[in-house]
Design an enzyme around this catalytic site. Structure first.
Site, PDB file in Angstrom:
ATOM      1  N   LYS A 154       3.615  13.749  90.115  1.00 35.09           N
ATOM      2  CA  LYS A 154       3.774  13.144  88.789  1.00 35.09           C
ATOM      3  C   LYS A 154       2.444  12.586  88.286  1.00 35.09           C
ATOM      4  O   LYS A 154       1.927  11.608  88.815  1.00 35.09           O
ATOM      5  CB  LYS A 154       4.783  11.982  88.832  1.00 35.09           C
ATOM      6  CG  LYS A 154       5.197  11.569  87.430  1.00 35.09           C
ATOM      7  CD  LYS A 154       5.776  10.197  87.330  1.00 35.09           C
ATOM      8  CE  LYS A 154       4.752   9.139  87.102  1.00 35.09           C
ATOM      9  NZ  LYS A 154       4.006   9.251  85.825  1.00 35.09           N
ATOM     10  N   SER A 208      -1.738   0.636  90.309  1.00 37.73           N
ATOM     11  CA  SER A 208      -1.941  -0.810  90.371  1.00 37.73           C
ATOM     12  C   SER A 208      -1.273  -1.398  91.606  1.00 37.73           C
ATOM     13  O   SER A 208      -0.273  -0.876  92.111  1.00 37.73           O
ATOM     14  CB  SER A 208      -1.361  -1.450  89.110  1.00 37.73           C
ATOM     15  OG  SER A 208       0.016  -1.152  89.031  1.00 37.73           O
ATOM     16  N   THR A 209      -1.814  -2.511  92.064  1.00 35.83           N
ATOM     17  CA  THR A 209      -1.258  -3.190  93.236  1.00 35.83           C
ATOM     18  C   THR A 209       0.175  -3.651  92.959  1.00 35.83           C
ATOM     19  O   THR A 209       1.054  -3.550  93.815  1.00 35.83           O
ATOM     20  CB  THR A 209      -2.171  -4.379  93.618  1.00 35.83           C
ATOM     21  OG1 THR A 209      -3.452  -3.843  93.963  1.00 35.83           O
ATOM     22  CG2 THR A 209      -1.633  -5.157  94.805  1.00 35.83           C
ATOM     23  N   GLY A 212       2.426  -0.692  93.172  1.00 40.80           N
ATOM     24  CA  GLY A 212       2.376  -0.254  94.569  1.00 40.80           C
ATOM     25  C   GLY A 212       3.309  -1.060  95.466  1.00 40.80           C
ATOM     26  O   GLY A 212       3.970  -0.517  96.350  1.00 40.80           O
ATOM     27  N   GLU A 229      -2.900   3.638  97.458  1.00 43.21           N
ATOM     28  CA  GLU A 229      -4.302   3.411  97.066  1.00 43.21           C
ATOM     29  C   GLU A 229      -4.239   2.544  95.819  1.00 43.21           C
ATOM     30  O   GLU A 229      -3.830   3.018  94.756  1.00 43.21           O
ATOM     31  CB  GLU A 229      -5.007   4.741  96.759  1.00 43.21           C
ATOM     32  CG  GLU A 229      -5.119   5.696  97.928  1.00 43.21           C
ATOM     33  CD  GLU A 229      -6.147   5.277  98.977  1.00 43.21           C
ATOM     34  OE1 GLU A 229      -6.790   4.221  98.809  1.00 43.21           O
ATOM     35  OE2 GLU A 229      -6.290   6.017  99.966  1.00 43.21           O
ATOM     36  N   CYS A 263     -11.255   2.345  90.693  1.00 42.45           N
ATOM     37  CA  CYS A 263     -10.780   1.380  91.692  1.00 42.45           C
ATOM     38  C   CYS A 263     -11.928   0.913  92.582  1.00 42.45           C
ATOM     39  O   CYS A 263     -11.858  -0.159  93.157  1.00 42.45           O
ATOM     40  CB  CYS A 263      -9.666   1.991  92.515  1.00 42.45           C
ATOM     41  SG  CYS A 263     -10.114   3.594  93.172  1.00 42.45           S
ATOM     42  N   GLU A 356      -8.822  -7.676  88.868  1.00 45.97           N
ATOM     43  CA  GLU A 356      -9.404  -6.382  88.510  1.00 45.97           C
ATOM     44  C   GLU A 356      -9.360  -6.219  86.990  1.00 45.97           C
ATOM     45  O   GLU A 356      -8.292  -6.243  86.390  1.00 45.97           O
ATOM     46  CB  GLU A 356      -8.587  -5.263  89.178  1.00 45.97           C
ATOM     47  CG  GLU A 356      -9.155  -3.898  88.934  1.00 45.97           C
ATOM     48  CD  GLU A 356      -8.360  -2.809  89.643  1.00 45.97           C
ATOM     49  OE1 GLU A 356      -7.121  -2.793  89.512  1.00 45.97           O
ATOM     50  OE2 GLU A 356      -8.982  -1.978  90.321  1.00 45.97           O
TER      51      GLU A 356
END
Ligand code: NAD
Length: 452
Positions: A154, A208-209, A212, A229, A263, A356
Site C-alpha cells: 500500500k 510516523s511513530t 507505527g 521504520e 527520517c 520531528e
C-alpha cells in the site's frame, strides 16, 4: 468507488485522478496473494532469482520514466528521483542473489542429523509513507519476494504513482499474477486490513511513530510479525577538531535533502562550544547557497514540501519567540515551498530539539565535551541516524558506540546502502531492513531433527 486526486507539489496542479481500493478489494487481493504464495515458494531458487533479475532490468529500462513520475508526484529533485529508481533496481538485483543463498545450518547432534530451514511467512503487507515512495517500498518487497513470500503493497495516499508503475513492471517481467500487488488506498482501510486480515503474516510499516505504535498493537492480536521504520530526530555532532569548513558546507545537505522530509534528517546540529560561532559563520553561506526551486531542473538541490497541510504543520514549529538565525531561499508563485531555516533554541525542552519537524528546519545547539555531546544526542526517544565530525579516530569510535542510533556516519552524512543494515533504536523502529540479513526478516527458522 472512491477516487483521489494526485497533485504536483511544485505547481499545485492536479496530475491525475486515481481510483482507491476499498475493503472488499483488499480482501480479494490478500486472498489472491495467499493462493499465489503456494506456487511462488515452490519455484526453484534459480528461477525465482531470474524473475527478480528480470524485474530489476525492467525497472532499469524504465528508470527515467519512474524518476519523472516521482518529480511530478512527490516534488523530488530529478537527481534524487533517478537515484531512488536506481535504488529499486539495485535492491532487486541484491534480492535476486538471495534465493540461492538462503542457507540453513547443519548442527552437530547425537543420534542423527539436525538441519534448519528458512521458511517463507506467506503473505507480507508493506505500508509505505510519502517521503521516499520507491526505495522504501522496495526495501520491503525485494527481500520478501526473494525469501518466497507474496506481497501486497500500500503506497501513501499522496504518492501512489511510482508504486502502481512498479506493480505493472513486475507483471511485465514475468512475476506470476498475485505475487506482487499494489493497492492504492487509505491507511485506515487498506493498511488496517493488512493488520487485521489473518492471512497477512507480516506487516512492514514505514511512517510516523504514532501510527507505527497502533500497527504494532494491532499486529499483537495475531502475534503478527512486524518491522517498523519510524521517525527520527538525528544529531549531527561537530567537534572542535573536525574539518569545520567541510562540516559546515555539508550540514545543509544532511538535513535539507528532500526538503527535510527524511527520517534520517540530521535536524539537530550539536557544535562544540569553542567553535560554535565560527561554525555558524560558515553555515550561513552554505544554507543560503542551497538551490531551492523547480525539482525538474537538474541544478535544483531542494524541492517543495509534499502538501499544503504539511507545510502548515512545518510552519507551526516556528513561533514568534523562536530565534531564527538565518534562512535560505524559496521560489515565488504556486507550490508548497518552505525555505531552509536555521533556529537556535534556548532550552533543551524546546520542541524544535525533541520533535520531528519533517521539513527544512534545523536546530543548532552548543555542547561542552564528548560526554555532553553523547548526552544531548541521546536526549530523545528517537534513535535512527546521525553524523559525527572529528579528526580523532578514537573519539569517532567512542562517540559512534555511545550514540543510541541505528545508522551513523563519521565525517559524512550517508545512511543508506542496500547492502548494509538500516533501522532504528528506541522509538525509531523495530527490526532492520536491507543488508546481508534482509531476507531473514521474512522467514521463520525451522529446526528438523532426523534420527539415524
Ligand atoms: P503516516 O504514519 O501518516 O503514514 C504512513 C503510511 O501508513 C501511509 O501509507 C498511510 O496511509 C498508512 N497509515 C496511516 N494510518 C494507518 C492505519 N491506521 N493503519 C494502517 N496504515 C495506516 O506517515 P507519513 O506522514 O506518510 O510519513 C512520514 C513519517 O514517516 C515520518 O514520521 C518519518 O520519519 C517516517 N519515516 C520513517 C522512515 C524510516 O525508515 N525510519 C522512512 C521514511 C519515513
Amino acid at each position: 468507488m472512491t477516487t483521489t486526486q494526485v497533485v504536483n507539489p511544485a505547481t499545485e496542479q492536479v496530475v491525475t485522478t486515481l481510483e482507491l481500493v476499498g475493503a472488499d478489494e483488499t480482501d480479494a487481493a490478500i486472498e489472491r496473494a495467499q493462493r499465489a504464495a503456494v506456487g511462488w515458494r515452490e519455484i526453484a531458487p534459480g528461477d525465482r532469482a531470474r524473475l527478480l533479475r528480470r524485474f530489476a532490468e525492467a525497472v532499469d529500462a524504465n528508470l527515467e520514466q519512474l524518476a519523472q513520475l516521482e518529480v511530478v508526484n512527490a516534488g523530488h529533485t530529478i537527481g534524487n528521483a533517478r537515484w531512488e529508481a536506481g535504488n529499486v533496481r539495485d535492491v532487486l538485483h541484491f534480492a535476486a542473489g538471495i534465493p540461492e543463498r538462503l542457507l540453513g545450518n547443519q548442527i552437530p547432534v547425537a543420534g542423527g542429523v539436525d538441519i534448519t530451514f528458512h521458511e517463507p511467512l506467506g503473505v507480507v503487507g508493506v505500508i509505505v509513507p510519502w517521503n521516499f515512495p520507491m526505495p522504501i517500498a522496495a526495501w520491503g518487497f525485494g527481500p520478501a519476494l526473494a525469501a518466497g513470500n507474496t506481497v501486497v503493497l500500500k503506497p501513501a495516499e499522496l504518492t501512489p504513482l511510482t508504486a502502481v508503475r512498479l506493480g505493472e513492471l513486475a507483471l511485465q517481467a514475468g512475476l506470476p499474477e498475485g505475487v506482487f500487488q499494489v493497492l492504492p488506498g487509505k491507511g485506515s482501510v487498506v493498511g488496517q486490513r493488512f493488520v487485521t486480515h489473518p492471512a497477512v503474516r507480516k506487516v512492514v510499516f514505514t511512517g510516523s511513530t504514532e501510527v507505527g505504535k497502533e500497527i504494532m498493537a494491532g499486529c499483537a492480536r495475531q502475534v503478527k510479525r512486524v518491522t517498523l521504520e519510524l521517525g527520527g530526530k538525528s544529531a549531527n555532532i561537530v567537534f572542535a577538531d573536525a574539518d569545520l569548513e567541510r562540516a559546515a558546507a555539508t550540514a545543509p545537505y544532511g538535513v535539507f535533502d528532500n526538503a527535510g522530509q527524511d527520517c534520517c534528517a540530521r535536524s539537530r546540529i550539536l557544535v562544540q562550544r569553542s567553535v560554535f560561532d565560527r561554525f555558524l559563520e560558515l553555515l550561513e553561506p552554505a544554507v543560503r547557497g542551497v538551490r531551492v526551486g523547480d525539482p525538474a531542473d537538474e541544478a535544483t538541490e531542494m524541492g517543495p514540501l509534499i502538501s499544503a497541510s504539511h507545510r502548515a504543520r512545518v510552519a507551526s514549529f516556528i513561533e514568534p519567540s523562536t530565534k531564527v538565525a538565518f534562512t535560505g531561499s524559496q521560489p515565488d508563485g504556486p507550490g508548497f515551498w518552505y525555505p531552509p531555516t536555521v533556529v537556535l533554541p534556548d532550552a533543551p525542552s524546546d520542541r524544535l530539539l525533541t520533535e520531528e519537524v519533517f521539513g527544512p528546519v534545523v536546530a543548532v545547539v552548543a555542547f561542552e565535551d564528548e560526554a555532553d555531546a553523547i548526552r544531548i544526542a541521546n536526549g530523545t526517544e528517537y534513535g535512527l541516524s546521525g553524523s559525527i565530525w572529528t579528526n580523532d579516530v578514537g573519539r569517532a569510535l567512542r562517540v559512534s558506540r555511545g550514540v543510541e542510533a541505528g545508522n551513523l556516519s563519521v565525517n559524512s552524512h550517508s545512511s543508506v546502502r542496500y547492502w548494509t543494515p538500516f533501522g532504528g533504536f528506541k522509538q525509531s523502529g523495530l527490526g532492520r531492513e536491507l543488508g546481508p540479513d534482509a531476507a531473514l526478516a521474512f522467514t521463520e527458522t525451522k529446526n528438523v531433527f532426523i534420527a539415524t
